[in-house]
Write a protein that holds these residues in place. Structure first.
Motif, PDB file in Angstrom:
ATOM      1  N   PHE A 124       0.956  -1.070  -0.472  1.00 37.97           N
ATOM      2  CA  PHE A 124      -0.184   0.348  -0.261  1.00 37.97           C
ATOM      3  C   PHE A 124       1.193   1.163  -0.037  1.00 37.97           C
ATOM      4  O   PHE A 124       1.556   1.340   0.997  1.00 37.97           O
ATOM      5  N   ASP A 125       0.535   1.919  -0.968  1.00 36.27           N
ATOM      6  CA  ASP A 125       1.740   3.452  -1.050  1.00 36.27           C
ATOM      7  C   ASP A 125       0.518   4.576  -1.649  1.00 36.27           C
ATOM      8  O   ASP A 125       1.341   5.284  -2.066  1.00 36.27           O
ATOM      9  N   LYS A 126      -0.247   4.272  -0.879  1.00 40.37           N
ATOM     10  CA  LYS A 126      -1.569   5.614  -2.060  1.00 40.37           C
ATOM     11  C   LYS A 126      -1.980   6.872  -0.684  1.00 40.37           C
ATOM     12  O   LYS A 126      -1.756   6.578   0.206  1.00 40.37           O
ATOM     13  N   VAL A 127      -2.288   7.962  -1.315  1.00 39.27           N
ATOM     14  CA  VAL A 127      -3.340   8.608  -0.015  1.00 39.27           C
ATOM     15  C   VAL A 127      -4.716   7.988   0.285  1.00 39.27           C
ATOM     16  O   VAL A 127      -4.635   8.187  -0.632  1.00 39.27           O
ATOM     17  N   ALA A 128      -4.637   7.669   1.655  1.00 42.04           N
ATOM     18  CA  ALA A 128      -6.265   7.288   1.724  1.00 42.04           C
ATOM     19  C   ALA A 128      -7.158   8.608   1.508  1.00 42.04           C
ATOM     20  O   ALA A 128      -6.685   9.156   2.239  1.00 42.04           O
ATOM     21  N   THR A 129      -8.277   7.784   0.715  1.00 40.92           N
ATOM     22  CA  THR A 129      -9.234   8.790   0.128  1.00 40.92           C
ATOM     23  C   THR A 129     -10.455   8.029   0.797  1.00 40.92           C
ATOM     24  O   THR A 129     -11.291   8.939   1.047  1.00 40.92           O
ATOM     25  N   THR A 130     -10.745   6.471   1.051  1.00 32.88           N
ATOM     26  CA  THR A 130     -11.678   5.804   1.105  1.00 32.88           C
ATOM     27  C   THR A 130     -11.679   5.020   2.212  1.00 32.88           C
ATOM     28  O   THR A 130     -10.287   4.980   3.107  1.00 32.88           O
ATOM     29  N   PRO A 131     -12.101   4.715   2.974  1.00 32.86           N
ATOM     30  CA  PRO A 131     -12.806   4.417   3.991  1.00 32.86           C
ATOM     31  C   PRO A 131     -11.914   3.049   4.242  1.00 32.86           C
ATOM     32  O   PRO A 131     -11.036   3.169   5.100  1.00 32.86           O
ATOM     33  N   LEU A 132     -12.104   2.325   2.967  1.00 30.02           N
ATOM     34  CA  LEU A 132     -10.634   1.027   3.268  1.00 30.02           C
ATOM     35  C   LEU A 132      -9.353   1.462   2.809  1.00 30.02           C
ATOM     36  O   LEU A 132      -8.550   0.600   3.881  1.00 30.02           O
ATOM     37  N   GLU A 133      -8.960   2.591   2.241  1.00 27.07           N
ATOM     38  CA  GLU A 133      -8.177   3.068   2.055  1.00 27.07           C
ATOM     39  C   GLU A 133      -6.903   4.083   3.836  1.00 27.07           C
ATOM     40  O   GLU A 133      -6.279   3.693   3.899  1.00 27.07           O
ATOM     41  N   GLU A 134      -8.420   4.355   4.335  1.00 27.97           N
ATOM     42  CA  GLU A 134      -7.914   4.667   5.099  1.00 27.97           C
ATOM     43  C   GLU A 134      -7.320   3.624   6.322  1.00 27.97           C
ATOM     44  O   GLU A 134      -6.161   4.007   7.585  1.00 27.97           O
ATOM     45  N   TRP A 135      -8.198   2.703   6.825  1.00 28.96           N
ATOM     46  CA  TRP A 135      -7.398   1.042   7.370  1.00 28.96           C
ATOM     47  C   TRP A 135      -6.773   0.937   6.614  1.00 28.96           C
ATOM     48  O   TRP A 135      -5.445   1.056   7.882  1.00 28.96           O
ATOM     49  N   ILE A 136      -6.380   0.514   5.558  1.00 29.79           N
ATOM     50  CA  ILE A 136      -4.882   0.122   5.305  1.00 29.79           C
ATOM     51  C   ILE A 136      -3.194   0.457   5.714  1.00 29.79           C
ATOM     52  O   ILE A 136      -2.905   0.306   6.401  1.00 29.79           O
ATOM     53  N   ASP A 137      -3.846   2.372   5.876  1.00 31.09           N
ATOM     54  CA  ASP A 137      -3.127   3.303   6.317  1.00 31.09           C
ATOM     55  C   ASP A 137      -2.990   3.351   7.352  1.00 31.09           C
ATOM     56  O   ASP A 137      -1.966   3.526   8.224  1.00 31.09           O
ATOM     57  N   TYR A 138      -4.118   3.108   7.940  1.00 33.70           N
ATOM     58  CA  TYR A 138      -3.520   2.525  10.090  1.00 33.70           C
ATOM     59  C   TYR A 138      -2.501   0.978  10.003  1.00 33.70           C
ATOM     60  O   TYR A 138      -1.965   1.037  10.615  1.00 33.70           O
ATOM     61  N   LEU A 139      -2.874  -0.159   8.806  1.00 31.83           N
ATOM     62  CA  LEU A 139      -2.213  -1.166   9.667  1.00 31.83           C
ATOM     63  C   LEU A 139      -0.802  -0.684   9.078  1.00 31.83           C
ATOM     64  O   LEU A 139      -0.029  -1.647   9.691  1.00 31.83           O
ATOM     65  N   LYS A 140      -0.877  -0.438   8.029  1.00 33.11           N
ATOM     66  CA  LYS A 140       1.010  -0.025   7.861  1.00 33.11           C
ATOM     67  C   LYS A 140       1.563   1.410   8.444  1.00 33.11           C
ATOM     68  O   LYS A 140       2.775   1.027   9.001  1.00 33.11           O
ATOM     69  N   ASN A 141       1.149   2.185   8.697  1.00 41.00           N
ATOM     70  CA  ASN A 141       1.604   3.194   9.610  1.00 41.00           C
ATOM     71  C   ASN A 141       0.840   4.085  10.491  1.00 41.00           C
ATOM     72  O   ASN A 141       1.560   4.517  11.218  1.00 41.00           O
ATOM     73  N   GLY A 142       0.263   3.342  11.290  1.00 45.62           N
ATOM     74  CA  GLY A 142      -0.639   3.447  12.579  1.00 45.62           C
ATOM     75  C   GLY A 142      -1.798   5.482  11.973  1.00 45.62           C
ATOM     76  O   GLY A 142      -1.164   5.560  13.063  1.00 45.62           O
ATOM     77  N   ASN A 143      -1.857   5.239  11.123  1.00 44.04           N
ATOM     78  CA  ASN A 143      -2.260   6.669  11.111  1.00 44.04           C
ATOM     79  C   ASN A 143      -3.803   6.882  11.196  1.00 44.04           C
ATOM     80  O   ASN A 143      -4.730   5.654  10.857  1.00 44.04           O
ATOM     81  N   VAL A 144      -4.720   7.823  11.859  1.00 40.54           N
ATOM     82  CA  VAL A 144      -5.913   7.489  12.274  1.00 40.54           C
ATOM     83  C   VAL A 144      -6.000   9.522  11.915  1.00 40.54           C
ATOM     84  O   VAL A 144      -5.519  10.205  12.721  1.00 40.54           O
ATOM     85  N   ARG A 145      -6.771   9.414  10.426  1.00 42.33           N
ATOM     86  CA  ARG A 145      -7.242  10.772  11.203  1.00 42.33           C
ATOM     87  C   ARG A 145      -7.987  11.492  12.014  1.00 42.33           C
ATOM     88  O   ARG A 145      -9.166  10.419  12.515  1.00 42.33           O
ATOM     89  N   PRO A 146      -8.087  12.512  12.755  1.00 43.89           N
ATOM     90  CA  PRO A 146      -8.722  13.037  13.822  1.00 43.89           C
ATOM     91  C   PRO A 146     -10.318  13.824  13.850  1.00 43.89           C
ATOM     92  O   PRO A 146     -10.803  13.362  14.698  1.00 43.89           O
ATOM     93  N   ASP A 147     -10.375  13.163  12.172  1.00 44.74           N
ATOM     94  CA  ASP A 147     -11.720  13.590  11.758  1.00 44.74           C
ATOM     95  C   ASP A 147     -12.482  12.515  11.524  1.00 44.74           C
ATOM     96  O   ASP A 147     -13.306  12.240  10.380  1.00 44.74           O
ATOM     97  N   THR A 148     -11.525  11.711  10.974  1.00 49.02           N
ATOM     98  CA  THR A 148     -12.347   9.753  10.513  1.00 49.02           C
ATOM     99  C   THR A 148     -13.765  10.202  10.903  1.00 49.02           C
ATOM    100  O   THR A 148     -13.844   9.698  12.328  1.00 49.02           O
TER     101      THR A 148
END
Length: 286
Positions: free
Chosen positions: A176-200
């Motif tokens: 996964f190397d994308k900018v997370a824009t969809t709910p699924l991408e947001e989840w993969i971004d968290y799984l890989k990088n630990g990122n959770v947007r505060p306004d998610t």
């Protein structure tokens, strides 16, 4: 990401936090987004693979859950390379099915299983970071998809193949190397990088804002978590060292083979030394 925005790794959360019924909403959100259907988890089931271990040095985490339809959901998190991984998840699904049907039960009680593998090692080849597998029966000559007739489904209360056979999801986190824009991408971004947007508003991740925040842990929990991270780093270093040693051994073997070939061609030892890096003594022993 600052300390105040630091989130616990999903594998640690799966081991220590997400098994609590009060935290089911995080798992429900993740599975719902992945399967694109609303999932309600009723309970976490114990199995040989998902019992908590005292030793934090391990590279696999399993959760087996049952949803409100009686279906089984296996979530497996694999941190390092596993030989015959596909065979293992097949065995795990088969065992889950057999373990949850009583001897003498009708086959109509066979449970549907979703197998979800979150992989932190490189498995296979492909351009995508999520792959989905499902049993489909196609006509050998016609190519059409076999389905049960409406009569069979209604009169005999039979299920179609997609309602019976297991489904497999392989999530190749490293791809996964994308900018997370969809709910699924947001989840993969968290799984890989630990990122959770505060306004998610993504199901599961908005609950993770509170339940998986590092700062919400007690001092004892933080120490245990840091110890777990240290063990992971040590394991990664050991694996990397083994790879480097293997490459070094491979280079040495290649140098020896090259020296043998050059020697058989009558090339002087000093030239062979310059070409291979082997000492004159080593070359003489060949």
């Amino acid at each position: 990401m600052g300390v105040c925005d630091r989130y616990i790794r999903f594998d640690w959360a799966a081991k220590r936090i997400l098994r609590d019924k009060a935290n089911f909403s995080v798992l429900e959100g993740f599975v719902s987004v992945l399967l694109n259907q609303e999932i309600k988890i009723e309970e976490i089931l114990e199995s040989e693979g998902n019992q908590e271990q005292e030793d934090s040095k391990f590279n696999r985490v399993d959760i087996m859950a049952k949803n409100d339809k009686g279906e089984l959901i296996i979530i497996e998190i694999q941190l390092s390379r596993q030989v015959h991984y596909l065979e293992r998840i097949l065995f795990g699904v088969g065992k889950a099915i057999s373990d949850h049907i009583t001897k003498g039960d009708s086959y109509k009680n066979v449970k549907k299983v979703y197998s979800i593998s979150i992989l932190y090692f490189d498995l296979g080849e492909g351009d995508d970071y999520i792959y989905h597998g499902q049993t489909v029966f196609r006509g050998v000559h016609t190519g059409d998809v076999f389905e049960l007739s409406e009569r069979d489904r209604n009169l005999l209360n039979m299920r179609s193949p997609k309602e019976v056979f297991p489904e497999y999801y392989l999530i190749r986190v490293n791809e996964f190397d994308k900018v997370a824009t969809t709910p699924l991408e947001e989840w993969i971004d968290y799984l890989k990088n630990g990122n959770v947007r505060p306004d998610t508003t993504t199901p599961g991740l908005k609950e993770a804002n509170e339940k998986l925040n590092y700062m919400q842990m007690s001092r004892e929990e933080r120490l245990a978590y840091e110890h777990y991270l240290d063990n992971l780093r040590i394991e990664e270093d050991c694996l990397e060292s083994a790879k480097l040693e293997g490459r070094a051994e491979g280079r040495a073997e290649a140098q020896i083979e090259m020296a043998k070939n050059l020697k058989s061609m009558g090339i002087p030892s000093d030239v062979i030394t310059k070409a291979t890096g082997l000492s004159p003594e080593d070359i003489n022993r060949l």
